[in-house]
Design an enzyme around this catalytic site. Sequence first.
Site, PDB file in Angstrom:
ATOM      1  N   GLU A  39      19.979  12.581  18.445  1.00 11.06           N
ATOM      2  CA  GLU A  39      19.169  12.957  17.278  1.00 11.06           C
ATOM      3  C   GLU A  39      18.925  14.467  17.229  1.00 11.06           C
ATOM      4  O   GLU A  39      18.148  14.947  16.402  1.00 11.06           O
ATOM      5  CB  GLU A  39      17.838  12.182  17.285  1.00 11.06           C
ATOM      6  CG  GLU A  39      18.008  10.705  16.945  1.00 11.06           C
ATOM      7  CD  GLU A  39      16.684  10.004  16.594  1.00 11.06           C
ATOM      8  OE1 GLU A  39      15.617  10.625  16.701  1.00 11.06           O
ATOM      9  OE2 GLU A  39      16.757   8.820  16.187  1.00 11.06           O
ATOM     10  N   HIS A  71      12.622  16.807  23.028  1.00 12.21           N
ATOM     11  CA  HIS A  71      12.319  15.423  23.376  1.00 12.21           C
ATOM     12  C   HIS A  71      13.080  15.019  24.646  1.00 12.21           C
ATOM     13  O   HIS A  71      12.546  14.352  25.517  1.00 12.21           O
ATOM     14  CB  HIS A  71      12.729  14.473  22.232  1.00 12.21           C
ATOM     15  CG  HIS A  71      11.769  14.448  21.087  1.00 12.21           C
ATOM     16  ND1 HIS A  71      11.536  15.534  20.291  1.00 12.21           N
ATOM     17  CD2 HIS A  71      10.962  13.465  20.607  1.00 12.21           C
ATOM     18  CE1 HIS A  71      10.638  15.208  19.363  1.00 12.21           C
ATOM     19  NE2 HIS A  71      10.277  13.961  19.536  1.00 12.21           N
ATOM     20  N   SER A 114      -9.169 -11.895 -11.351  1.00  9.98           N
ATOM     21  CA  SER A 114      -9.082 -13.087 -10.510  1.00  9.98           C
ATOM     22  C   SER A 114      -8.171 -14.143 -11.145  1.00  9.98           C
ATOM     23  O   SER A 114      -7.967 -14.147 -12.358  1.00  9.98           O
ATOM     24  CB  SER A 114     -10.479 -13.649 -10.315  1.00  9.98           C
ATOM     25  OG  SER A 114     -10.530 -14.436  -9.163  1.00  9.98           O
ATOM     26  N   ASP A 120     -15.006 -19.645  -2.070  1.00  2.00           N
ATOM     27  CA  ASP A 120     -15.727 -18.525  -2.681  1.00  2.00           C
ATOM     28  C   ASP A 120     -17.054 -18.271  -1.978  1.00  2.00           C
ATOM     29  O   ASP A 120     -17.553 -17.147  -1.970  1.00  2.00           O
ATOM     30  CB  ASP A 120     -16.014 -18.820  -4.161  1.00  2.00           C
ATOM     31  CG  ASP A 120     -14.771 -18.716  -5.020  1.00  2.00           C
ATOM     32  OD1 ASP A 120     -13.804 -18.066  -4.571  1.00  2.00           O
ATOM     33  OD2 ASP A 120     -14.759 -19.275  -6.133  1.00  2.00           O
ATOM     34  N   GLN A 131     -12.523 -20.740 -12.305  1.00  2.00           N
ATOM     35  CA  GLN A 131     -11.841 -19.451 -12.261  1.00  2.00           C
ATOM     36  C   GLN A 131     -11.949 -18.740 -13.608  1.00  2.00           C
ATOM     37  O   GLN A 131     -12.176 -17.536 -13.682  1.00  2.00           O
ATOM     38  CB  GLN A 131     -10.367 -19.672 -11.886  1.00  2.00           C
ATOM     39  CG  GLN A 131      -9.672 -18.415 -11.456  1.00  2.00           C
ATOM     40  CD  GLN A 131     -10.404 -17.748 -10.319  1.00  2.00           C
ATOM     41  OE1 GLN A 131     -10.877 -18.398  -9.398  1.00  2.00           O
ATOM     42  NE2 GLN A 131     -10.560 -16.440 -10.399  1.00  2.00           N
ATOM     43  N   HIS A 146     -14.870 -16.351 -14.651  1.00  2.00           N
ATOM     44  CA  HIS A 146     -15.053 -15.027 -14.039  1.00  2.00           C
ATOM     45  C   HIS A 146     -14.987 -13.909 -15.065  1.00  2.00           C
ATOM     46  O   HIS A 146     -15.778 -12.974 -15.043  1.00  2.00           O
ATOM     47  CB  HIS A 146     -13.998 -14.768 -12.951  1.00  2.00           C
ATOM     48  CG  HIS A 146     -14.450 -15.188 -11.600  1.00  2.00           C
ATOM     49  ND1 HIS A 146     -15.550 -14.657 -10.988  1.00  2.00           N
ATOM     50  CD2 HIS A 146     -13.956 -16.105 -10.732  1.00  2.00           C
ATOM     51  CE1 HIS A 146     -15.719 -15.213  -9.799  1.00  2.00           C
ATOM     52  NE2 HIS A 146     -14.765 -16.100  -9.617  1.00  2.00           N
ATOM     53  N   GLU A 157      -3.543 -15.576  -6.341  1.00  2.00           N
ATOM     54  CA  GLU A 157      -4.658 -15.265  -5.441  1.00  2.00           C
ATOM     55  C   GLU A 157      -5.164 -16.558  -4.793  1.00  2.00           C
ATOM     56  O   GLU A 157      -5.288 -16.653  -3.588  1.00  2.00           O
ATOM     57  CB  GLU A 157      -5.774 -14.602  -6.258  1.00  2.00           C
ATOM     58  CG  GLU A 157      -6.995 -14.233  -5.446  1.00  2.00           C
ATOM     59  CD  GLU A 157      -8.177 -13.845  -6.337  1.00  2.00           C
ATOM     60  OE1 GLU A 157      -8.108 -14.062  -7.565  1.00  2.00           O
ATOM     61  OE2 GLU A 157      -9.176 -13.335  -5.798  1.00  2.00           O
ATOM     62  N   HIS A 158      -5.462 -17.556  -5.632  1.00  2.00           N
ATOM     63  CA  HIS A 158      -5.892 -18.865  -5.141  1.00  2.00           C
ATOM     64  C   HIS A 158      -4.859 -19.914  -5.537  1.00  2.00           C
ATOM     65  O   HIS A 158      -4.407 -19.930  -6.678  1.00  2.00           O
ATOM     66  CB  HIS A 158      -7.220 -19.291  -5.777  1.00  2.00           C
ATOM     67  CG  HIS A 158      -8.338 -18.318  -5.587  1.00  2.00           C
ATOM     68  ND1 HIS A 158      -8.696 -17.413  -6.560  1.00  2.00           N
ATOM     69  CD2 HIS A 158      -9.172 -18.108  -4.552  1.00  2.00           C
ATOM     70  CE1 HIS A 158      -9.721 -16.685  -6.118  1.00  2.00           C
ATOM     71  NE2 HIS A 158     -10.032 -17.081  -4.916  1.00  2.00           N
TER      72      HIS A 158
END
Lengths: 428, 428
Positions: B410, B415, B233, B356, B255, B258, B322-323
């Site tokens: 192609e 097709h 984190s 959170d 933070q 963690h 992340e944050h």
Amino acid sequence: MKIFKYPDKNLWPEILKRPSKDFSELESIVQEVFEQIKNEGDKALLNFTKKFDGVNLQEIEVSKEEIENAERLVSEQLKAAIQLAKNNIRKFHSSQAIKEEEIETIEGVRCWRKAVPIDKVGLYIPGGTAPLFSTVLMLGIPAKIAGCKEIILCTPPNVNGEIHPAILYTASLIGINKIYKLGGTQAIGAMHLGTECVPKVYKIFGPGNQYVTAAKQVANKFGTAIDMPAGPSEVLIVADQTANPAYVAADLLSQAEHGADSQVLLITYHEKLIEEVEKELSKQLEVLPRRDIANEALENSRTILVKDQEEALEIINEYAPEHLIVSNEDENFFVEHVKNAGSVFLGNYTPESAGDYASGTNHTLPTNGFAKAYSGVSLDSFLKKITFQRISEQGISKLGPAIEVMAEAEELMAHKNAVSIRLKDLNF
Amino acid sequence: MKIFKYPDKNLWPEILKRPSKDFSELESIVQEVFEQIKNEGDKALLNFTKKFDGVNLQEIEVSKEEIENAERLVSEQLKAAIQLAKNNIRKFHSSQAIKEEEIETIEGVRCWRKAVPIDKVGLYIPGGTAPLFSTVLMLGIPAKIAGCKEIILCTPPNVNGEIHPAILYTASLIGINKIYKLGGTQAIGAMHLGTECVPKVYKIFGPGNQYVTAAKQVANKFGTAIDMPAGPSEVLIVADQTANPAYVAADLLSQAEHGADSQVLLITYHEKLIEEVEKELSKQLEVLPRRDIANEALENSRTILVKDQEEALEIINEYAPEHLIVSNEDENFFVEHVKNAGSVFLGNYTPESAGDYASGTNHTLPTNGFAKAYSGVSLDSFLKKITFQRISEQGISKLGPAIEVMAEAEELMAHKNAVSIRLKDLNF
């Protein structure tokens, strides 16, 4: 096609089994190539291109002149067709851009999401005999709508060091001008790692052979996002007495010609259709240039007679086909209840070819049962969504005590303190 | 925290480097565990639980009685907090359900997308000393809103074979009742492969240690989707003279607690703030129960003094936190220009703890720079979008010729034929 009539449900898993492939043995080869690219950059790319594509390139990047020349080499008829396809694909993918509302979850607590383009994306277009310019449209158009800043394209050169003009023309038409003559593992490695000439990207898109698939897996494991895991192409057709056997056969063949490992399935509760489709298959196969490939694919393919549309639905959701064609009196039954499929084609005048090229939907779709958890490529594939929140003094006063209780219960006291220190100042 | 003042741009990559981890050495261990689960099913799960969690379980699945008992063991205060969080998370994630329009790309060609829930999903909630019931909310609520039919939850038992009541209570509150006492590799393996007792799922969500991360990678390689790649984190705070140093320090610490491998960054162009925050950090650290962990994380962390907010923005987009917490006079500058971040917190009263736990946004977010290509978990993570199309006779008449030209270019003649055979019947 192997025919199964009213098979017992416990046989379904065996009948619906795909030819499975494990690419993990290729991982070490891929990692060696990546290692060399990491160490030697462009020099490694040129060496691999000589080794695997048989051409001694002077320049990896396609020049302005080559792109300008391409325009002259594409017929006006093809240009018009590409333009029409481009318009439809653009129209459908543009409609996927949706602005979300800001939400006040409780008074003073405002949350919202913002879609932001992925800054750097890499598109891979396979080589081979035919130029897959349609995939340039399918990946390039949503990348452009999303607003990706750096869009690069890798595609292998032929033995003369050239890229097919239809690919160059299409890329240039939609505004992609960073094109590199790179194929297979070295193309994925270059985009994953970056070299002097090829910029590193954040996400890699596009189909390819087993080496490309393995290389994308390795790139993904080491931090580069990819569009989706890949497998051989497939179609499942569910059809009743309202279906046209010739159309059903044509649609089965259009999938079967992709490769010997393609899978096609026909599910019906109208027994007579089976024979009629078989007859049409034989007839239409005869005149196909790629009949050997199609024939081999058909040998691995299945026709299943079931008792009713409910049972057909169960098989569809269990198999999770990449393409699902519905030629059934009651189309809406499937529209409402299909859970697992990549793209669905409804009615007798909606061949899969339409979605492959020009109707507007994307043709990069989840194969191999991945439709159970993955979507096809769309505008979303080129965006990410950032959440934002803004909390007022009043908001934190209301929300804060709950956060304190929860953080304490999770034994994360610094999390609690980040709230307490603010509440204290606000006299709570 | 290491302090860098006006570092030269070419030093940024080194300064912003994350402690990188390679889990590939764990792959063989994971594959052995998976192999045994494949061969022995529940028996293997019980053996691994004895070996790794030190408990001899009788039953893997949590019983009704255990779930009912849990309700009595959770305090009313915590229940109220969880209820408030649940309401906010539900409100914000419900707002992400958007019905798209049907598009007529050209006359007679109608295309649309339909969001369909992923039928079977597995949520992993890590064990350890503290019960992460907040992650049950963050994964379970959007799964429920999406309408996933089978939602299962795995979490490791303690040495007495019990799951923390707060986890059982929260799961039950949001309607998840299939809970298994399984941790680490064996939990991921069970959900990826399925056993007698644990159903196989299509997508696995949730955080975990390095074994869980490696196991999710292997599961993903062999066909099970995962929420996103994981890493430690992290938070980046950009702050100017309007920031409150005590709040900044509290947010950095929330933070840092963690894990020792968490990263926290402070970017500022207000030099005085650096010293003020350092002082607050020392003061607040002292009273933290997890101060050793937080301290270790701070040692790997960075304060960077830059010349202005433009340069701060560049660092943010390069690091892709992340944050991201913005305590800046001009918030909108960052709202408008941030390209790479998981979740953004604006203003002095918006601590990361809010997101959170309880403000409504999701806390499962891309770490390790993955915010360059990935979004956090949202309602979308539990849905896939199927494209549909229906083409009328008139539609195929208009679209068909372009498809024919493109398919021929192609070299995919089957097709082309799938269109030609229909146009012929319609006299084109």
